[in-house]
Every structure is written in C-alpha cells, then in structure tokens.
Design a protein around this motif. Structure first.
Motif, PDB file in Angstrom:
ATOM      1  N   UNK A  46       0.699  -0.935   0.089  1.00 13.92           N
ATOM      2  CA  UNK A  46       0.001   0.171  -0.230  1.00 13.92           C
ATOM      3  C   UNK A  46       0.967   1.036   0.086  1.00 13.92           C
ATOM      4  N   UNK A  47       2.017   1.300   0.920  1.00 13.46           N
ATOM      5  CA  UNK A  47       2.872   2.424   0.880  1.00 13.46           C
ATOM      6  C   UNK A  47       3.539   2.751  -0.483  1.00 13.46           C
ATOM      7  N   UNK A  48       3.951   1.712  -1.014  1.00  8.54           N
ATOM      8  CA  UNK A  48       4.643   1.748  -2.234  1.00  8.54           C
ATOM      9  C   UNK A  48       3.884   2.321  -3.354  1.00  8.54           C
ATOM     10  N   UNK A  49       2.582   1.720  -3.358  1.00  9.98           N
ATOM     11  CA  UNK A  49       1.782   2.191  -3.991  1.00  9.98           C
ATOM     12  C   UNK A  49       1.198   3.841  -4.149  1.00  9.98           C
ATOM     13  N   UNK A  50       1.092   4.153  -2.927  1.00  7.02           N
ATOM     14  CA  UNK A  50       0.689   5.713  -2.703  1.00  7.02           C
ATOM     15  C   UNK A  50       1.911   6.459  -3.085  1.00  7.02           C
ATOM     16  N   UNK A  51       3.295   6.049  -2.896  1.00  6.73           N
ATOM     17  CA  UNK A  51       4.521   6.851  -3.194  1.00  6.73           C
ATOM     18  C   UNK A  51       4.489   6.977  -4.616  1.00  6.73           C
ATOM     19  N   UNK A  52       4.107   5.972  -5.414  1.00  7.15           N
ATOM     20  CA  UNK A  52       4.341   5.641  -6.960  1.00  7.15           C
ATOM     21  C   UNK A  52       3.310   6.534  -7.382  1.00  7.15           C
ATOM     22  N   UNK A  53       2.201   6.522  -6.837  1.00 10.41           N
ATOM     23  CA  UNK A  53       0.993   7.135  -7.608  1.00 10.41           C
ATOM     24  C   UNK A  53       0.673   8.793  -7.015  1.00 10.41           C
ATOM     25  N   UNK A  54       1.224   8.827  -5.853  1.00 11.96           N
ATOM     26  CA  UNK A  54       0.793  10.302  -5.284  1.00 11.96           C
ATOM     27  C   UNK A  54       1.965  11.118  -4.856  1.00 11.96           C
ATOM     28  N   UNK A  55       3.127  10.207  -4.669  1.00  8.68           N
ATOM     29  CA  UNK A  55       4.282  10.802  -4.100  1.00  8.68           C
ATOM     30  C   UNK A  55       4.338  11.076  -2.477  1.00  8.68           C
ATOM     31  N   UNK A  56       3.260  10.450  -1.742  1.00  5.05           N
ATOM     32  CA  UNK A  56       3.245  10.777  -0.556  1.00  5.05           C
ATOM     33  C   UNK A  56       2.273   9.568   0.172  1.00  5.05           C
ATOM     34  N   UNK A  57       2.727   9.401   1.366  1.00  2.00           N
ATOM     35  CA  UNK A  57       1.858   8.224   2.153  1.00  2.00           C
ATOM     36  C   UNK A  57       1.101   8.689   3.014  1.00  2.00           C
ATOM     37  N   UNK A  58      -0.326   8.109   2.919  1.00  2.00           N
ATOM     38  CA  UNK A  58      -1.132   8.391   3.911  1.00  2.00           C
ATOM     39  C   UNK A  58      -1.101   7.209   5.078  1.00  2.00           C
ATOM     40  N   UNK A  59      -0.839   7.708   6.292  1.00  2.00           N
ATOM     41  CA  UNK A  59      -0.577   6.624   7.590  1.00  2.00           C
ATOM     42  C   UNK A  59      -2.031   6.004   7.788  1.00  2.00           C
ATOM     43  N   UNK A 146      -9.585 -11.639 -10.880  1.00  3.38           N
ATOM     44  CA  UNK A 146      -9.516 -13.065 -11.801  1.00  3.38           C
ATOM     45  C   UNK A 146      -8.272 -12.919 -12.531  1.00  3.38           C
ATOM     46  N   UNK A 147      -8.080 -11.647 -13.306  1.00  2.34           N
ATOM     47  CA  UNK A 147      -6.803 -11.527 -14.192  1.00  2.34           C
ATOM     48  C   UNK A 147      -5.564 -11.695 -13.313  1.00  2.34           C
ATOM     49  N   UNK A 148      -5.388 -11.077 -12.274  1.00  7.18           N
ATOM     50  CA  UNK A 148      -4.103 -10.943 -11.545  1.00  7.18           C
ATOM     51  C   UNK A 148      -3.901 -12.210 -10.826  1.00  7.18           C
ATOM     52  N   UNK A 149      -4.830 -12.849 -10.214  1.00  8.64           N
ATOM     53  CA  UNK A 149      -4.480 -13.731  -9.337  1.00  8.64           C
ATOM     54  C   UNK A 149      -4.738 -15.177  -9.822  1.00  8.64           C
ATOM     55  N   UNK A 150      -5.438 -15.610 -10.630  1.00 12.91           N
ATOM     56  CA  UNK A 150      -5.814 -16.898 -11.022  1.00 12.91           C
ATOM     57  C   UNK A 150      -4.540 -17.716 -11.531  1.00 12.91           C
ATOM     58  N   UNK A 151      -3.587 -17.243 -12.454  1.00  5.57           N
ATOM     59  CA  UNK A 151      -2.529 -18.062 -12.765  1.00  5.57           C
ATOM     60  C   UNK A 151      -1.394 -18.285 -11.334  1.00  5.57           C
ATOM     61  N   UNK A 152      -1.272 -17.056 -10.613  1.00  2.00           N
ATOM     62  CA  UNK A 152      -0.603 -17.388  -9.377  1.00  2.00           C
ATOM     63  C   UNK A 152      -1.198 -18.167  -8.267  1.00  2.00           C
ATOM     64  N   UNK A 153      -2.564 -18.352  -8.279  1.00  2.00           N
ATOM     65  CA  UNK A 153      -3.255 -19.021  -7.505  1.00  2.00           C
ATOM     66  C   UNK A 153      -3.072 -20.662  -7.887  1.00  2.00           C
ATOM     67  N   UNK A 154      -3.137 -20.882  -9.377  1.00  2.00           N
ATOM     68  CA  UNK A 154      -2.985 -21.921  -9.875  1.00  2.00           C
ATOM     69  C   UNK A 154      -1.586 -22.662  -9.320  1.00  2.00           C
ATOM     70  N   UNK A 172       2.514 -11.858  -4.379  1.00  2.00           N
ATOM     71  CA  UNK A 172       1.488 -11.562  -5.333  1.00  2.00           C
ATOM     72  C   UNK A 172       0.814 -10.210  -4.851  1.00  2.00           C
ATOM     73  N   UNK A 173       0.338 -10.258  -3.588  1.00  2.00           N
ATOM     74  CA  UNK A 173      -0.334  -9.212  -3.070  1.00  2.00           C
ATOM     75  C   UNK A 173       0.231  -7.982  -3.039  1.00  2.00           C
ATOM     76  N   UNK A 174       1.516  -7.874  -3.123  1.00  2.00           N
ATOM     77  CA  UNK A 174       2.068  -6.771  -3.248  1.00  2.00           C
ATOM     78  C   UNK A 174       1.712  -6.107  -4.776  1.00  2.00           C
ATOM     79  N   UNK A 175       1.361  -6.913  -5.773  1.00  2.00           N
ATOM     80  CA  UNK A 175       0.765  -6.315  -7.170  1.00  2.00           C
ATOM     81  C   UNK A 175      -0.605  -6.146  -6.924  1.00  2.00           C
ATOM     82  N   UNK A 176      -1.275  -6.882  -6.177  1.00  2.00           N
ATOM     83  CA  UNK A 176      -2.854  -6.690  -5.798  1.00  2.00           C
ATOM     84  C   UNK A 176      -3.108  -5.500  -4.813  1.00  2.00           C
ATOM     85  N   UNK A 177      -2.514  -5.096  -4.050  1.00  2.00           N
ATOM     86  CA  UNK A 177      -2.583  -3.882  -3.119  1.00  2.00           C
ATOM     87  C   UNK A 177      -2.058  -2.772  -3.650  1.00  2.00           C
TER      88      UNK A 177
END
Length: 186
Positions: A46-59, A146-154, A172-177
């Motif tokens: 979540x924190x990485x996503x926030x930094x990459x998309x907004x430049x800051x982290x909401x605690x 379904x697109x992101x998780x199906x192959x990793x779950x198989x 895998x959840x790093x991508x999902x989060x």
C-alpha cells in the motif's frame, strides 16, 4: 569523501539466515508468523503504491492495510489453504481444478467483498460509505482479481509447499495491493 552513505548489499548468508529464521518461526507459530508477514507486506504494498501514484503516504491507508493483512488476510488464508487440501485431498487434474475453482469462484468473491468493505471502514468510512465503495468498486475489482490472481493461485495451490502458500500469496499481493490502493484514489 562522499556525503552519501554507502549502500550495503545483503550477502547470500544474510538472506539465508533470514529465511531460516522465517522457517523456524513458521514451524513454531504458523498463524502468528503468517499474520505478521501478511500485515507487513500489505502495508509495504500500500505504501509503495501511494508513493508511486501520489508521491506521499497516508498513514491511515497504510495502517488499514497493516491491520487488515495481520488480522484478516494472514489467518483467513492460512485456514483457506488447509481447507482446500482437506476438501480435495490428493493429486491429479480433477483435485487440482476443484481446489483452484473453489478459491477463484467461491472464496475470492466473498473475500474481495470483505476486503473492500473492511479497508473502507479501517480508513474511516461510515458503514454506508463502505457499502457504497463496495458497490462502486466490486465488479471491476473482481475482474482484476481474476486476471491478476488466477495464474499465481494455480501455481500456489498446486505447486507451492503448504507452509509457504500464504507467503507466496503475500508476494503476489504486493501487485494486488498496488491495484487496490490505486483504485481507492479514483
């Protein structure tokens, strides 16, 4: 002399020591270990996503992923993988297919609903606002799930050793989060 600290690359021995520690903790306290790991990785994603998309982290947002990962994702997925193995024991294409279909068609839709709702509540939304958030995001999020998780779950359900399935899913959840945090801002 440079004013920047030198970066230190972890050695193979250090990485091996961390993995051995994780294995010992997993053996001694599997649910606690998986729960803490899930929380830390969810918060990091979540924190990485926030930094990459907004430049800051909401605690508040990062904390919600930490709490949800630790108290919900870790224990629930620990028991999910045990249940799948008990419901459909053995090997073979039919058993493998049943485990994956149960995860993808029964568990994932219900868990996604819970995820969107509880993350909203943990981030301060009212009950009505959290339900509205589910209504707004659920279908698109389920299709993305379904697109992101199906192959990793198989791979996870059929090839990863049972004690490492939650950890594999956490990676895998790093991508999902990242997806969930990005969808949250829209």
């Amino acid at each position: 002399m440079s004013s920047f600290p030198q970066t230190h690359k972890p050695s193979y021995g250090q990485i091996q020591s961390v993995l051995e520690l994780y294995q010992r903790l997993l053996k001694a306290n599997p649910i606690i270990t998986k729960s803490i790991t899930s929380g830390i990785i969810a918060c990091a994603g979540s924190s990485l996503s926030q930094v990459l998309s907004r430049g800051e982290v909401s605690m508040k947002v990062s904390r919600s992923f930490l709490i949800f990962g630790s108290l919900v994702t870790g224990p629930v997925t620990h028991y999910l993988y045990i249940a799948l193995d008990r419901l459909f024991p053995g090997t073979g294409l039919a058993k493998s297919l049943l485990r994956v279909l149960t995860d993808r068609l029964l568990f994932s839709p219900a868990f996604l609903f819970l995820t969107i709702y509880l993350l909203g509540r943990l981030q301060g939304l009212t009950n009505k606002e959290a339900i509205d958030s589910v209504k707004e995001k659920y279908v698109a999020s389920l299709l993305a799930n379904w697109k992101i998780w199906t192959l990793p779950q198989i791979i996870n359900i059929n090839l990863v050793a049972p004690q490492y399935r939650v950890l594999f899913a956490n990676v895998v959840a790093l991508v999902w989060n990242f997806y969930l945090a990005s969808a949250k801002k829209k």
